[in-house]
Design a protein around this motif. Structure first.
Motif, PDB file in Angstrom:
ATOM      1  N   ARG A   1       0.828  -1.204   0.000  1.00 45.64           N
ATOM      2  CA  ARG A   1       0.000   0.000   0.000  1.00 45.64           C
ATOM      3  C   ARG A   1       0.866   1.259   0.000  1.00 45.64           C
ATOM      4  N   ALA A   2       1.956   1.237   0.754  1.00 43.94           N
ATOM      5  CA  ALA A   2       2.855   2.392   0.812  1.00 43.94           C
ATOM      6  C   ALA A   2       3.560   2.605  -0.530  1.00 43.94           C
ATOM      7  N   VAL A   3       3.978   1.524  -1.172  1.00 43.65           N
ATOM      8  CA  VAL A   3       4.635   1.644  -2.475  1.00 43.65           C
ATOM      9  C   VAL A   3       3.648   2.161  -3.514  1.00 43.65           C
ATOM     10  N   THR A   4       2.422   1.660  -3.498  1.00 40.40           N
ATOM     11  CA  THR A   4       1.396   2.132  -4.421  1.00 40.40           C
ATOM     12  C   THR A   4       1.127   3.618  -4.191  1.00 40.40           C
ATOM     13  N   TYR A   5       1.038   4.020  -2.952  1.00 38.89           N
ATOM     14  CA  TYR A   5       0.822   5.425  -2.623  1.00 38.89           C
ATOM     15  C   TYR A   5       1.996   6.273  -3.114  1.00 38.89           C
ATOM     16  N   THR A   6       3.215   5.815  -2.885  1.00 41.64           N
ATOM     17  CA  THR A   6       4.403   6.560  -3.281  1.00 41.64           C
ATOM     18  C   THR A   6       4.435   6.784  -4.789  1.00 41.64           C
ATOM     19  N   PHE A   7       4.159   5.729  -5.561  1.00 43.62           N
ATOM     20  CA  PHE A   7       4.158   5.892  -7.008  1.00 43.62           C
ATOM     21  C   PHE A   7       2.968   6.731  -7.480  1.00 43.62           C
ATOM     22  N   GLY A   8       1.859   6.665  -6.777  1.00 43.49           N
ATOM     23  CA  GLY A   8       0.729   7.532  -7.106  1.00 43.49           C
ATOM     24  C   GLY A   8       1.074   8.999  -6.899  1.00 43.49           C
ATOM     25  N   VAL A   9       1.748   9.303  -5.807  1.00 46.75           N
ATOM     26  CA  VAL A   9       2.185  10.669  -5.543  1.00 46.75           C
ATOM     27  C   VAL A   9       3.185  11.101  -6.604  1.00 46.75           C
ATOM     28  N   TRP A  10       4.073  10.206  -6.980  1.00 52.23           N
ATOM     29  CA  TRP A  10       5.073  10.506  -7.999  1.00 52.23           C
ATOM     30  C   TRP A  10       4.407  10.887  -9.328  1.00 52.23           C
ATOM     31  N   VAL A  11       3.427  10.092  -9.757  1.00 48.04           N
ATOM     32  CA  VAL A  11       2.705  10.380 -10.997  1.00 48.04           C
ATOM     33  C   VAL A  11       1.943  11.702 -10.871  1.00 48.04           C
ATOM     34  N   PHE A  12       1.323  11.946  -9.733  1.00 49.91           N
ATOM     35  CA  PHE A  12       0.608  13.196  -9.490  1.00 49.91           C
ATOM     36  C   PHE A  12       1.547  14.393  -9.619  1.00 49.91           C
ATOM     37  N   LEU A  13       2.738  14.295  -9.042  1.00 49.83           N
ATOM     38  CA  LEU A  13       3.695  15.396  -9.114  1.00 49.83           C
ATOM     39  C   LEU A  13       4.176  15.624 -10.548  1.00 49.83           C
ATOM     40  N   ILE A  14       4.359  14.547 -11.301  1.00 49.96           N
ATOM     41  CA  ILE A  14       4.755  14.682 -12.701  1.00 49.96           C
ATOM     42  C   ILE A  14       3.675  15.416 -13.488  1.00 49.96           C
ATOM     43  N   ILE A  15       2.423  15.049 -13.267  1.00 52.80           N
ATOM     44  CA  ILE A  15       1.314  15.683 -13.985  1.00 52.80           C
ATOM     45  C   ILE A  15       1.203  17.158 -13.617  1.00 52.80           C
ATOM     46  N   ILE A  16       1.281  17.476 -12.342  1.00 53.04           N
ATOM     47  CA  ILE A  16       1.189  18.874 -11.891  1.00 53.04           C
ATOM     48  C   ILE A  16       2.346  19.690 -12.468  1.00 53.04           C
ATOM     49  N   THR A  17       3.553  19.131 -12.452  1.00 49.19           N
ATOM     50  CA  THR A  17       4.710  19.832 -12.995  1.00 49.19           C
ATOM     51  C   THR A  17       4.571  20.046 -14.498  1.00 49.19           C
ATOM     52  N   ALA A  18       4.051  19.048 -15.212  1.00 46.72           N
ATOM     53  CA  ALA A  18       3.856  19.182 -16.657  1.00 46.72           C
ATOM     54  C   ALA A  18       2.847  20.274 -16.975  1.00 46.72           C
ATOM     55  N   ILE A  19       1.776  20.351 -16.201  1.00 48.92           N
ATOM     56  CA  ILE A  19       0.763  21.390 -16.424  1.00 48.92           C
ATOM     57  C   ILE A  19       1.350  22.775 -16.179  1.00 48.92           C
ATOM     58  N   ILE A  20       2.063  22.941 -15.078  1.00 48.96           N
ATOM     59  CA  ILE A  20       2.671  24.237 -14.766  1.00 48.96           C
ATOM     60  C   ILE A  20       3.692  24.608 -15.836  1.00 48.96           C
ATOM     61  N   SER A  21       4.499  23.642 -16.244  1.00 51.20           N
ATOM     62  CA  SER A  21       5.506  23.887 -17.270  1.00 51.20           C
ATOM     63  C   SER A  21       4.862  24.282 -18.596  1.00 51.20           C
TER      64      SER A  21
END
Length: 90
Positions: A54-74
């Protein structure tokens, strides 16, 4: 009595928006660090394998979320530059 100045500080909408987007881009790593520490606060339960999965799934979910947010801002920062907006030099 002194009257307040009628000409207050005025920032152009484009430069104001660009500066806020730059501020948001600077805060993304801080948000990521906070979100990645959340699994450390989860209480331990019976099956350690399920908790770590569950922690690994959460970590990768946060990682994907941060990539998406950064791509939108960029994207918005680049499109503002392409339109001839402010260069961001102070």
């Amino acid at each position: 009595m002194n009257e307040p100045a009628k000409n207050g500080i005025f920032l152009e909408r484009a430069s104001y928006r660009r500066r806020r987007l730059q501020d948001a881009a600077r805060l993304v790593p801080v948000l990521g660090a906070i979100l990645w520490t959340i699994p450390l606060l989860w209480p331990e339960q019976g099956d350690a394998g399920a908790d770590s999965a569950r922690a690994v799934t959460y970590t990768f979910g946060v990682w994907v979320f941060l990539i998406i947010i950064t791509a939108i801002i960029s994207h918005y920062l680049r499109s503002d530059e392409a339109l001839g907006g402010p260069t961001g030099t102070d």
